[in-house]
Write an enzyme that holds these catalytic residues in place. Sequence first.
Site, PDB file in Angstrom:
ATOM      1  N   ALA A  68      -9.040 -16.258  -6.966  1.00  0.00           N
ATOM      2  CA  ALA A  68      -9.463 -16.408  -5.496  1.00  0.00           C
ATOM      3  C   ALA A  68     -10.954 -17.242  -5.540  1.00  0.00           C
ATOM      4  CB  ALA A  68      -9.554 -15.132  -4.811  1.00  0.00           C
ATOM      5  N   GLY A 111      -6.917 -14.325  -9.251  1.00  0.00           N
ATOM      6  CA  GLY A 111      -5.614 -14.619  -8.328  1.00  0.00           C
ATOM      7  C   GLY A 111      -4.717 -15.641  -8.995  1.00  0.00           C
ATOM      8  N   GLU A 114      -2.337 -13.790 -10.887  1.00  0.00           N
ATOM      9  CA  GLU A 114      -1.378 -13.186  -9.873  1.00  0.00           C
ATOM     10  C   GLU A 114      -0.458 -13.830  -9.107  1.00  0.00           C
ATOM     11  OE1 GLU A 114      -5.510 -11.377  -8.503  1.00  0.00           O
ATOM     12  OE2 GLU A 114      -4.741  -9.330  -8.812  1.00  0.00           O
ATOM     13  N   GLU A 134     -11.753 -10.340 -12.989  1.00  0.00           N
ATOM     14  CA  GLU A 134     -12.480  -9.751 -11.907  1.00  0.00           C
ATOM     15  C   GLU A 134     -13.708  -8.820 -12.164  1.00  0.00           C
ATOM     16  OE1 GLU A 134      -9.437  -9.978 -12.255  1.00  0.00           O
ATOM     17  OE2 GLU A 134      -8.471 -10.573 -10.072  1.00  0.00           O
TER      18      GLU A 134
END
Length: 260
Positions: A68, A111, A114, A134
Amino acid sequence: MERTYQFIRIARHGDHIGTIQLNRPEVLNALNLATMDELVDAFTTYDADPAIRCIVIYGNEKAFAAGADITEMAEADSVEMLLRDQFRKWDTIRRVKTPIVAAVSGYALGGGCELAMLCDMIVASETARFGQPEIKIGVMPGAGGTQRLTRAVGKALAMEMVLTGRMISAYEALRAGLVNKVVPVEVYLDEALALADEVASMPPIAARLAKESVLRAFDTTLEIGLEYERKNFYLLFSTEDAHEGMKAFLEKRQPKWQGQ
Ligand code: CAA
Protein backbone atom coordinates in the site's frame (compact mmCIF):
# COMPACT_ATOMS: atom_id res chain seq x y z
CA MET A 1 -11.41 0.66 -27.78
CA GLU A 2 -9.92 -0.14 -24.36
CA ARG A 3 -10.38 2.55 -21.73
CA THR A 4 -7.29 4.24 -20.42
CA TYR A 5 -6.24 4.67 -16.83
CA GLN A 6 -3.61 6.70 -15.03
CA PHE A 7 -1.93 4.05 -12.90
CA ILE A 8 -2.66 0.81 -14.69
CA ARG A 9 -2.66 -0.39 -18.28
CA ILE A 10 -5.08 -2.87 -19.68
CA ALA A 11 -4.91 -4.92 -22.86
CA ARG A 12 -6.31 -8.03 -24.49
CA HIS A 13 -4.24 -11.10 -25.12
CA GLY A 14 -6.00 -13.17 -27.76
CA ASP A 15 -9.78 -13.35 -27.61
CA HIS A 16 -10.24 -14.46 -24.02
CA ILE A 17 -7.54 -12.98 -21.77
CA GLY A 18 -7.67 -9.54 -20.20
CA THR A 19 -4.41 -8.20 -18.83
CA ILE A 20 -3.78 -5.53 -16.21
CA GLN A 21 -0.36 -4.01 -15.68
CA LEU A 22 0.35 -2.00 -12.56
CA ASN A 23 2.06 1.12 -13.82
CA ARG A 24 3.61 3.29 -11.11
CA PRO A 25 7.20 2.11 -11.61
CA GLU A 26 8.70 5.18 -9.92
CA VAL A 27 7.28 3.99 -6.56
CA LEU A 28 7.60 0.25 -7.22
CA ASN A 29 3.87 0.11 -8.03
CA ALA A 30 2.83 1.18 -4.53
CA LEU A 31 -0.93 0.73 -4.36
CA ASN A 32 -2.42 4.15 -3.70
CA LEU A 33 -6.18 4.58 -3.40
CA ALA A 34 -6.53 5.78 -6.98
CA THR A 35 -4.71 2.70 -8.27
CA MET A 36 -7.03 0.49 -6.25
CA ASP A 37 -10.05 2.32 -7.74
CA GLU A 38 -8.68 1.71 -11.22
CA LEU A 39 -8.00 -1.94 -10.42
CA VAL A 40 -11.55 -2.41 -9.17
CA ASP A 41 -12.87 -0.80 -12.34
CA ALA A 42 -10.68 -2.94 -14.63
CA PHE A 43 -11.41 -6.19 -12.78
CA THR A 44 -15.17 -5.63 -12.66
CA THR A 45 -15.25 -4.58 -16.34
CA TYR A 46 -13.42 -7.75 -17.36
CA ASP A 47 -15.61 -9.81 -15.06
CA ALA A 48 -18.75 -8.51 -16.76
CA ASP A 49 -17.40 -9.33 -20.24
CA PRO A 50 -18.39 -12.86 -21.31
CA ALA A 51 -15.49 -12.98 -23.80
CA ILE A 52 -12.94 -12.72 -20.97
CA ARG A 53 -12.21 -16.13 -19.47
CA CYS A 54 -9.07 -15.35 -17.48
CA ILE A 55 -7.37 -12.20 -16.18
CA VAL A 56 -3.61 -11.76 -15.81
CA ILE A 57 -2.23 -9.05 -13.52
CA TYR A 58 1.44 -8.09 -13.49
CA GLY A 59 3.80 -5.27 -12.64
CA ASN A 60 7.32 -4.95 -14.01
CA GLU A 61 10.58 -6.87 -13.55
CA LYS A 62 11.58 -4.92 -10.43
CA ALA A 63 8.25 -4.91 -8.65
CA PHE A 64 4.86 -6.49 -8.78
CA ALA A 65 3.89 -4.04 -6.02
CA ALA A 66 5.77 -2.88 -2.91
CA GLY A 67 2.64 -2.53 -0.83
CA ALA A 68 0.00 0.00 0.00
CA ASP A 69 1.18 3.57 -0.59
CA ILE A 70 2.81 4.56 2.69
CA THR A 71 2.59 8.27 1.87
CA GLU A 72 -1.21 8.03 2.02
CA MET A 73 -1.20 6.38 5.44
CA ALA A 74 1.63 8.11 7.28
CA GLU A 75 -0.54 10.89 8.78
CA ALA A 76 -3.84 9.01 9.08
CA ASP A 77 -5.54 8.17 12.36
CA SER A 78 -7.76 5.18 13.09
CA VAL A 79 -11.03 6.95 12.45
CA GLU A 80 -9.80 8.26 9.12
CA MET A 81 -8.63 4.76 8.13
CA LEU A 82 -11.94 3.29 9.24
CA LEU A 83 -13.97 5.82 7.30
CA ARG A 84 -11.69 5.49 4.29
CA ASP A 85 -12.58 1.80 4.33
CA GLN A 86 -9.99 1.10 1.66
CA PHE A 87 -10.23 -2.65 1.98
CA ARG A 88 -13.77 -2.57 0.57
CA LYS A 89 -12.02 -2.26 -2.78
CA TRP A 90 -10.12 -5.46 -2.05
CA ASP A 91 -13.39 -7.21 -1.21
CA THR A 92 -14.69 -6.29 -4.65
CA ILE A 93 -11.68 -7.91 -6.29
CA ARG A 94 -12.15 -10.94 -4.05
CA ARG A 95 -15.64 -11.37 -5.55
CA VAL A 96 -14.41 -11.42 -9.17
CA LYS A 97 -15.66 -14.68 -10.66
CA THR A 98 -13.25 -14.87 -13.59
CA PRO A 99 -10.07 -16.80 -12.76
CA ILE A 100 -7.09 -14.51 -12.12
CA VAL A 101 -3.39 -15.27 -12.59
CA ALA A 102 -0.77 -13.01 -10.98
CA ALA A 103 2.58 -12.79 -12.79
CA VAL A 104 5.03 -11.70 -10.11
CA SER A 105 8.56 -10.45 -10.63
CA GLY A 106 10.61 -8.54 -8.08
CA TYR A 107 8.94 -7.22 -4.95
CA ALA A 108 5.51 -8.43 -3.85
CA LEU A 109 5.40 -6.85 -0.41
CA GLY A 110 2.66 -5.95 2.03
CA GLY A 111 -0.40 -5.06 -0.01
CA GLY A 112 1.50 -6.29 -3.08
CA CYS A 113 1.84 -9.76 -1.62
CA GLU A 114 -1.78 -9.55 -0.48
CA LEU A 115 -2.90 -8.58 -3.99
CA ALA A 116 -1.00 -11.53 -5.47
CA MET A 117 -2.63 -13.82 -2.89
CA LEU A 118 -6.04 -12.45 -3.84
CA CYS A 119 -5.43 -13.94 -7.27
CA ASP A 120 -6.14 -17.60 -7.94
CA MET A 121 -2.69 -18.64 -9.13
CA ILE A 122 0.75 -17.07 -9.01
CA VAL A 123 3.50 -17.48 -11.59
CA ALA A 124 6.72 -16.11 -10.12
CA SER A 125 9.95 -15.10 -11.77
CA GLU A 126 13.16 -16.35 -10.16
CA THR A 127 13.69 -12.79 -8.91
CA ALA A 128 10.34 -12.54 -7.11
CA ARG A 129 10.39 -11.79 -3.40
CA PHE A 130 7.34 -12.10 -1.19
CA GLY A 131 6.94 -10.48 2.19
CA GLN A 132 4.68 -8.87 4.75
CA PRO A 133 7.03 -6.18 6.10
CA GLU A 134 4.32 -3.98 7.65
CA ILE A 135 5.62 -4.64 11.15
CA LYS A 136 8.80 -2.79 10.22
CA ILE A 137 6.78 0.39 9.74
CA GLY A 138 4.81 -0.07 12.95
CA VAL A 139 1.69 -1.74 11.62
CA MET A 140 0.63 -5.18 10.42
CA PRO A 141 -0.96 -6.65 7.30
CA GLY A 142 -4.44 -5.24 6.68
CA ALA A 143 -5.50 -6.61 3.30
CA GLY A 144 -5.66 -10.28 4.16
CA GLY A 145 -2.00 -11.06 4.84
CA THR A 146 -2.44 -12.73 8.20
CA GLN A 147 -5.25 -14.88 6.83
CA ARG A 148 -4.33 -15.77 3.24
CA LEU A 149 -0.62 -16.18 3.88
CA THR A 150 -1.31 -18.46 6.84
CA ARG A 151 -3.71 -20.55 4.80
CA ALA A 152 -1.20 -20.75 1.93
CA VAL A 153 2.07 -21.44 3.75
CA GLY A 154 1.02 -22.60 7.21
CA LYS A 155 1.44 -21.07 10.65
CA ALA A 156 5.19 -21.37 11.14
CA LEU A 157 6.33 -19.51 8.04
CA ALA A 158 3.42 -17.04 8.08
CA MET A 159 4.15 -16.15 11.70
CA GLU A 160 7.84 -15.65 10.92
CA MET A 161 7.14 -13.48 7.88
CA VAL A 162 4.53 -11.36 9.65
CA LEU A 163 6.51 -10.97 12.89
CA THR A 164 9.93 -10.31 11.35
CA GLY A 165 9.06 -8.88 7.96
CA ARG A 166 11.46 -11.34 6.33
CA MET A 167 11.06 -11.65 2.58
CA ILE A 168 11.08 -15.08 1.03
CA SER A 169 12.52 -15.97 -2.37
CA ALA A 170 10.51 -17.31 -5.26
CA TYR A 171 11.80 -20.84 -4.62
CA GLU A 172 10.98 -20.66 -0.91
CA ALA A 173 7.50 -19.47 -1.91
CA LEU A 174 7.24 -22.45 -4.28
CA ARG A 175 8.28 -24.92 -1.59
CA ALA A 176 5.79 -23.35 0.83
CA GLY A 177 2.91 -23.63 -1.65
CA LEU A 178 2.42 -19.91 -2.16
CA VAL A 179 3.12 -19.93 -5.90
CA ASN A 180 2.35 -22.32 -8.74
CA LYS A 181 5.64 -22.15 -10.59
CA VAL A 182 8.94 -20.33 -10.74
CA VAL A 183 10.39 -19.48 -14.14
CA PRO A 184 13.23 -17.33 -15.51
CA VAL A 185 12.48 -13.61 -15.37
CA GLU A 186 12.63 -13.31 -19.16
CA VAL A 187 9.57 -15.52 -19.56
CA TYR A 188 7.51 -14.98 -16.41
CA LEU A 189 4.80 -13.01 -18.18
CA ASP A 190 4.68 -15.42 -21.14
CA GLU A 191 4.36 -18.34 -18.74
CA ALA A 192 1.53 -16.60 -16.88
CA LEU A 193 -0.22 -15.90 -20.17
CA ALA A 194 0.26 -19.53 -21.21
CA LEU A 195 -1.35 -20.66 -17.94
CA ALA A 196 -4.18 -18.18 -18.52
CA ASP A 197 -4.59 -19.51 -22.09
CA GLU A 198 -4.94 -23.00 -20.69
CA VAL A 199 -7.64 -21.87 -18.23
CA ALA A 200 -9.34 -19.89 -21.00
CA SER A 201 -9.51 -23.01 -23.17
CA MET A 202 -11.79 -24.65 -20.57
CA PRO A 203 -15.57 -24.23 -20.50
CA PRO A 204 -15.97 -20.83 -18.84
CA ILE A 205 -19.00 -21.48 -16.65
CA ALA A 206 -17.38 -24.61 -15.24
CA ALA A 207 -14.21 -22.61 -14.59
CA ARG A 208 -16.12 -19.91 -12.71
CA LEU A 209 -18.06 -22.34 -10.56
CA ALA A 210 -14.94 -24.41 -9.90
CA LYS A 211 -13.05 -21.28 -8.78
CA GLU A 212 -15.92 -20.31 -6.51
CA SER A 213 -16.00 -23.79 -5.01
CA VAL A 214 -12.26 -23.97 -4.34
CA LEU A 215 -12.39 -20.54 -2.66
CA ARG A 216 -15.29 -21.73 -0.52
CA ALA A 217 -12.92 -24.29 1.01
CA PHE A 218 -11.17 -21.41 2.78
CA ASP A 219 -14.14 -20.00 4.59
CA THR A 220 -16.49 -22.77 5.49
CA THR A 221 -16.75 -26.17 7.10
CA LEU A 222 -16.10 -29.32 5.08
CA GLU A 223 -19.78 -30.25 5.35
CA ILE A 224 -21.03 -26.95 3.91
CA GLY A 225 -18.20 -26.81 1.37
CA LEU A 226 -19.09 -30.26 0.06
CA GLU A 227 -22.73 -29.26 -0.20
CA TYR A 228 -21.72 -26.11 -2.09
CA GLU A 229 -19.51 -28.11 -4.46
CA ARG A 230 -22.28 -30.61 -5.11
CA LYS A 231 -24.82 -27.89 -5.97
CA ASN A 232 -22.37 -26.31 -8.41
CA PHE A 233 -21.65 -29.73 -9.92
CA TYR A 234 -25.37 -30.34 -10.48
CA LEU A 235 -25.81 -26.80 -11.81
CA LEU A 236 -23.27 -27.45 -14.57
CA PHE A 237 -25.58 -30.13 -15.98
CA SER A 238 -27.79 -27.26 -17.17
CA THR A 239 -25.01 -25.99 -19.39
CA GLU A 240 -24.62 -26.92 -23.03
CA ASP A 241 -20.89 -27.17 -22.46
CA ALA A 242 -21.25 -30.02 -19.96
CA HIS A 243 -23.19 -32.10 -22.46
CA GLU A 244 -20.84 -31.12 -25.28
CA GLY A 245 -17.81 -32.04 -23.15
CA MET A 246 -19.07 -35.49 -22.23
CA LYS A 247 -20.38 -36.17 -25.74
CA ALA A 248 -17.07 -35.11 -27.29
CA PHE A 249 -15.23 -37.45 -24.94
CA LEU A 250 -17.43 -40.38 -25.94
CA GLU A 251 -17.14 -39.50 -29.63
CA LYS A 252 -13.35 -39.17 -29.25
CA ARG A 253 -13.22 -35.60 -30.58
CA GLN A 254 -12.29 -32.18 -29.22
CA PRO A 255 -15.17 -30.33 -27.54
CA LYS A 256 -16.40 -26.98 -28.85
CA TRP A 257 -17.30 -24.72 -25.92
CA GLN A 258 -20.16 -22.24 -26.28
CA GLY A 259 -19.80 -20.63 -22.87
CA GLN A 260 -23.43 -21.58 -22.17
N1 CAA B 1 4.64 3.24 -0.53
C1 CAA B 1 5.08 4.40 -1.06
N2 CAA B 1 6.25 4.54 -1.72
C2 CAA B 1 7.01 3.43 -1.86
C3 CAA B 1 6.63 2.19 -1.34
C4 CAA B 1 5.38 2.11 -0.65
N3 CAA B 1 4.89 0.95 -0.15
N4 CAA B 1 7.59 1.28 -1.62
C5 CAA B 1 8.55 1.95 -2.30
N5 CAA B 1 8.19 3.24 -2.44
C6 CAA B 1 8.96 4.31 -3.13
C7 CAA B 1 10.14 4.77 -2.31
O1 CAA B 1 9.75 5.70 -1.34
C8 CAA B 1 11.03 5.36 -3.39
O2 CAA B 1 10.53 6.65 -3.72
P1 CAA B 1 11.58 7.87 -3.94
O3 CAA B 1 12.38 7.45 -5.17
O4 CAA B 1 10.69 9.03 -4.18
O5 CAA B 1 12.41 7.93 -2.72
C9 CAA B 1 10.78 4.45 -4.58
O6 CAA B 1 9.53 3.79 -4.31
C10 CAA B 1 11.84 3.39 -4.77
O7 CAA B 1 11.97 2.68 -3.54
P2 CAA B 1 13.37 2.50 -2.78
O8 CAA B 1 14.29 3.63 -3.09
O9 CAA B 1 13.08 2.24 -1.33
O10 CAA B 1 13.91 1.18 -3.52
P3 CAA B 1 14.88 0.08 -2.93
O11 CAA B 1 15.21 -0.79 -4.09
O12 CAA B 1 16.01 0.72 -2.18
O13 CAA B 1 14.00 -0.76 -1.86
C11 CAA B 1 12.04 -1.90 -1.06
C12 CAA B 1 12.93 -1.51 -2.28
C13 CAA B 1 12.79 -2.84 -0.14
C14 CAA B 1 10.82 -2.60 -1.64
C15 CAA B 1 11.63 -0.62 -0.29
O14 CAA B 1 11.12 0.34 -1.21
C16 CAA B 1 10.58 -0.84 0.75
O15 CAA B 1 10.86 -1.36 1.81
N6 CAA B 1 9.31 -0.43 0.48
C17 CAA B 1 8.22 -0.48 1.43
C18 CAA B 1 7.70 -1.90 1.60
C19 CAA B 1 6.59 -1.94 2.62
O16 CAA B 1 6.78 -1.61 3.78
N7 CAA B 1 5.39 -2.34 2.19
C20 CAA B 1 4.24 -2.44 3.07
C21 CAA B 1 3.41 -1.20 2.96
S1 CAA B 1 2.07 -1.16 4.14
C22 CAA B 1 0.87 -2.16 3.51
O17 CAA B 1 1.00 -2.71 2.44
C23 CAA B 1 -0.38 -2.33 4.36
C24 CAA B 1 -1.35 -3.36 3.87
O18 CAA B 1 -1.38 -4.46 4.37
C25 CAA B 1 -2.31 -3.03 2.83
